[in-house]
Design a protein around this motif. Structure first.
Motif, PDB file in Angstrom:
ATOM      1  N   TYR A  44       0.838  -1.213   0.000  1.00  0.00           N
ATOM      2  CA  TYR A  44       0.000   0.000   0.000  1.00  0.00           C
ATOM      3  C   TYR A  44       0.869   1.258   0.000  1.00  0.00           C
ATOM      4  O   TYR A  44       2.003   1.242   0.493  1.00  0.00           O
ATOM      5  CB  TYR A  44      -0.866   0.054   1.265  1.00  0.00           C
ATOM      6  N   SER A  45       0.257   2.352  -0.468  1.00  0.00           N
ATOM      7  CA  SER A  45       0.845   3.668  -0.185  1.00  0.00           C
ATOM      8  C   SER A  45       0.091   4.255   1.005  1.00  0.00           C
ATOM      9  O   SER A  45      -1.087   3.923   1.232  1.00  0.00           O
ATOM     10  CB  SER A  45       0.733   4.591  -1.397  1.00  0.00           C
ATOM     11  N   GLY A  46       0.780   5.097   1.763  1.00  0.00           N
ATOM     12  CA  GLY A  46       0.099   5.686   2.917  1.00  0.00           C
ATOM     13  C   GLY A  46       0.960   6.733   3.589  1.00  0.00           C
ATOM     14  O   GLY A  46       2.096   6.999   3.184  1.00  0.00           O
ATOM     15  N   TRP A  47       0.381   7.341   4.608  1.00  0.00           N
ATOM     16  CA  TRP A  47       1.068   8.365   5.401  1.00  0.00           C
ATOM     17  C   TRP A  47       1.421   7.777   6.760  1.00  0.00           C
ATOM     18  O   TRP A  47       0.582   7.120   7.387  1.00  0.00           O
ATOM     19  CB  TRP A  47       0.171   9.593   5.590  1.00  0.00           C
ATOM     20  N   LEU A  48       2.640   8.033   7.206  1.00  0.00           N
ATOM     21  CA  LEU A  48       3.095   7.598   8.529  1.00  0.00           C
ATOM     22  C   LEU A  48       3.101   8.817   9.449  1.00  0.00           C
ATOM     23  O   LEU A  48       3.817   9.792   9.188  1.00  0.00           O
ATOM     24  CB  LEU A  48       4.516   7.023   8.425  1.00  0.00           C
ATOM     25  N   ALA A  49       2.295   8.779  10.501  1.00  0.00           N
ATOM     26  CA  ALA A  49       2.257   9.894  11.463  1.00  0.00           C
ATOM     27  C   ALA A  49       2.983   9.461  12.730  1.00  0.00           C
ATOM     28  O   ALA A  49       2.684   8.411  13.308  1.00  0.00           O
ATOM     29  CB  ALA A  49       0.805  10.261  11.776  1.00  0.00           C
ATOM     30  N   ARG A  50       3.966  10.280  13.140  1.00  0.00           N
ATOM     31  CA  ARG A  50       4.736   9.987  14.370  1.00  0.00           C
ATOM     32  C   ARG A  50       4.122  10.798  15.500  1.00  0.00           C
ATOM     33  O   ARG A  50       4.052  12.017  15.430  1.00  0.00           O
ATOM     34  CB  ARG A  50       6.204  10.382  14.185  1.00  0.00           C
ATOM     35  N   ARG A  51       3.652  10.097  16.548  1.00  0.00           N
ATOM     36  CA  ARG A  51       2.975  10.789  17.644  1.00  0.00           C
ATOM     37  C   ARG A  51       3.924  11.738  18.368  1.00  0.00           C
ATOM     38  O   ARG A  51       3.542  12.863  18.689  1.00  0.00           O
ATOM     39  CB  ARG A  51       2.443   9.767  18.650  1.00  0.00           C
ATOM     40  N   ALA A  52       5.168  11.300  18.622  1.00  0.00           N
ATOM     41  CA  ALA A  52       6.076  12.082  19.461  1.00  0.00           C
ATOM     42  C   ALA A  52       6.417  13.428  18.820  1.00  0.00           C
ATOM     43  O   ALA A  52       6.393  14.465  19.476  1.00  0.00           O
ATOM     44  CB  ALA A  52       7.352  11.294  19.739  1.00  0.00           C
ATOM     45  N   SER A  53       6.708  13.403  17.522  1.00  0.00           N
ATOM     46  CA  SER A  53       7.141  14.634  16.854  1.00  0.00           C
ATOM     47  C   SER A  53       5.970  15.367  16.213  1.00  0.00           C
ATOM     48  O   SER A  53       6.095  16.535  15.850  1.00  0.00           O
ATOM     49  CB  SER A  53       8.180  14.307  15.778  1.00  0.00           C
ATOM     50  N   GLY A  54       4.851  14.664  16.027  1.00  0.00           N
ATOM     51  CA  GLY A  54       3.706  15.275  15.349  1.00  0.00           C
ATOM     52  C   GLY A  54       3.948  15.440  13.851  1.00  0.00           C
ATOM     53  O   GLY A  54       3.208  16.146  13.175  1.00  0.00           O
ATOM     54  N   THR A  55       4.963  14.763  13.325  1.00  0.00           N
ATOM     55  CA  THR A  55       5.274  14.912  11.897  1.00  0.00           C
ATOM     56  C   THR A  55       4.631  13.783  11.092  1.00  0.00           C
ATOM     57  O   THR A  55       4.338  12.700  11.619  1.00  0.00           O
ATOM     58  CB  THR A  55       6.793  14.909  11.663  1.00  0.00           C
ATOM     59  N   VAL A  56       4.420  14.055   9.801  1.00  0.00           N
ATOM     60  CA  VAL A  56       3.786  13.087   8.906  1.00  0.00           C
ATOM     61  C   VAL A  56       4.734  12.825   7.735  1.00  0.00           C
ATOM     62  O   VAL A  56       5.334  13.760   7.209  1.00  0.00           O
ATOM     63  CB  VAL A  56       2.434  13.624   8.391  1.00  0.00           C
ATOM     64  N   HIS A  57       4.873  11.566   7.350  1.00  0.00           N
ATOM     65  CA  HIS A  57       5.882  11.185   6.358  1.00  0.00           C
ATOM     66  C   HIS A  57       5.278  10.300   5.271  1.00  0.00           C
ATOM     67  O   HIS A  57       4.330   9.557   5.512  1.00  0.00           O
ATOM     68  CB  HIS A  57       7.032  10.452   7.057  1.00  0.00           C
ATOM     69  N   ARG A  58       5.889  10.362   4.092  1.00  0.00           N
ATOM     70  CA  ARG A  58       5.446   9.579   2.935  1.00  0.00           C
ATOM     71  C   ARG A  58       5.930   8.137   3.103  1.00  0.00           C
ATOM     72  O   ARG A  58       7.090   7.917   3.482  1.00  0.00           O
ATOM     73  CB  ARG A  58       6.034  10.188   1.662  1.00  0.00           C
ATOM     74  N   ALA A  59       5.053   7.175   2.799  1.00  0.00           N
ATOM     75  CA  ALA A  59       5.409   5.786   3.111  1.00  0.00           C
ATOM     76  C   ALA A  59       4.869   4.797   2.075  1.00  0.00           C
ATOM     77  O   ALA A  59       3.876   5.064   1.387  1.00  0.00           O
ATOM     78  CB  ALA A  59       4.862   5.420   4.489  1.00  0.00           C
ATOM     79  N   THR A  60       5.582   3.673   1.970  1.00  0.00           N
ATOM     80  CA  THR A  60       5.072   2.508   1.253  1.00  0.00           C
ATOM     81  C   THR A  60       5.062   1.371   2.258  1.00  0.00           C
ATOM     82  O   THR A  60       6.040   1.167   2.992  1.00  0.00           O
ATOM     83  CB  THR A  60       5.959   2.168   0.039  1.00  0.00           C
ATOM     84  N   ILE A  61       3.949   0.656   2.325  1.00  0.00           N
ATOM     85  CA  ILE A  61       3.695  -0.260   3.437  1.00  0.00           C
ATOM     86  C   ILE A  61       3.477  -1.673   2.916  1.00  0.00           C
ATOM     87  O   ILE A  61       2.718  -1.880   1.957  1.00  0.00           O
ATOM     88  CB  ILE A  61       2.440   0.207   4.209  1.00  0.00           C
ATOM     89  N   SER A  62       4.112  -2.640   3.550  1.00  0.00           N
ATOM     90  CA  SER A  62       3.897  -4.052   3.234  1.00  0.00           C
ATOM     91  C   SER A  62       3.177  -4.704   4.407  1.00  0.00           C
ATOM     92  O   SER A  62       3.657  -4.661   5.541  1.00  0.00           O
ATOM     93  CB  SER A  62       5.255  -4.735   2.984  1.00  0.00           C
ATOM     94  N   VAL A  63       2.009  -5.270   4.130  1.00  0.00           N
ATOM     95  CA  VAL A  63       1.288  -6.062   5.138  1.00  0.00           C
ATOM     96  C   VAL A  63       1.276  -7.488   4.600  1.00  0.00           C
ATOM     97  O   VAL A  63       0.708  -7.745   3.533  1.00  0.00           O
ATOM     98  CB  VAL A  63      -0.166  -5.550   5.333  1.00  0.00           C
ATOM     99  N   GLY A  64       1.965  -8.410   5.281  1.00  0.00           N
ATOM    100  CA  GLY A  64       2.016  -9.772   4.752  1.00  0.00           C
ATOM    101  C   GLY A  64       2.999 -10.650   5.481  1.00  0.00           C
ATOM    102  O   GLY A  64       3.610 -10.231   6.473  1.00  0.00           O
TER     103      GLY A  64
END
Ligand SMILES: Cc1cc2nc3c(=O)[nH]c(=O)nc-3n(C[C@H](O)[C@H](O)[C@H](O)COP(=O)(O)O)c2cc1C
Length: 141
Positions: A44-64
């Protein structure tokens, strides 16, 4: 997007098998919180949000199950972050899925897996920049 949950997957970054870094493709391994929504196994493509920094990052995700390497039924959630190489171990994160890219495959070689993963990242970049990708970003911000 029919295959992606409308709520984020939340969890903690944990140590994986440690292969990714050696492959030149480091991933953050996520231990999902019990009961958090998760999409079916795929890339999948998706956004990664880091709780500690409050920043959001571009991501590619593998679930499997990482069938190229393992013969177990354990599902791994792994995130390749396009724009932050930092060490995320122990961090609380959220994954906001944008779109399914392809099904998980058992590749005959690591080189074939890496070729496919690089292409996934290229497609993911375009999906994140699409109207839907920007809409998901607006919802989470
Ligand atoms: C974009 C991307 C695509 C992937 N596609 C597959 C795949 O099709 N088949 C597979 O067996 N593993 C796939 N993986 C998972 C890799 O096998 C895994 O990230 C690698 O083995 C490192 O695992 P580790 O972090 O637990 O060491 C993919 C990972 C990423 C980030």
């Amino acid at each position: 997007m029919a295959d992606t949950p409308t709520a984020p997957l939340s969890g903690t970054v944990v140590h994986g098998a440690g292969r990714g870094r050696g492959l030149g493709f480091p991933t953050a391994n996520i231990a999902p919180d019990p009961g958090t929504p998760a999409p079916p196994p795929a890339i999948y493509s998706g956004w990664l949000a880091r709780r500690a920094s409050g920043t959001v990052h571009r991501a590619t995700i593998s679930v499997g199950t990482n069938p190229t390497f393992c013969d177990t039924s354990e599902i791994h959630t792994e995130v390749y972050c396009h724009d932050t190489p930092g060490d995320l171990y122990g961090e609380r994160v959220e994954l906001w899925f944008v779109a399914r890219i392809r099904g998980t495959e058992r590749f005959a070689s690591v080189d074939e897996l890496l070729l496919a993963a690089r292409e996934d990242v290229r497609r993911s970049e375009a999906l994140l920049d699409s109207e839907h990708g920007r809409h998901v970003l607006a919802v989470l911000s």
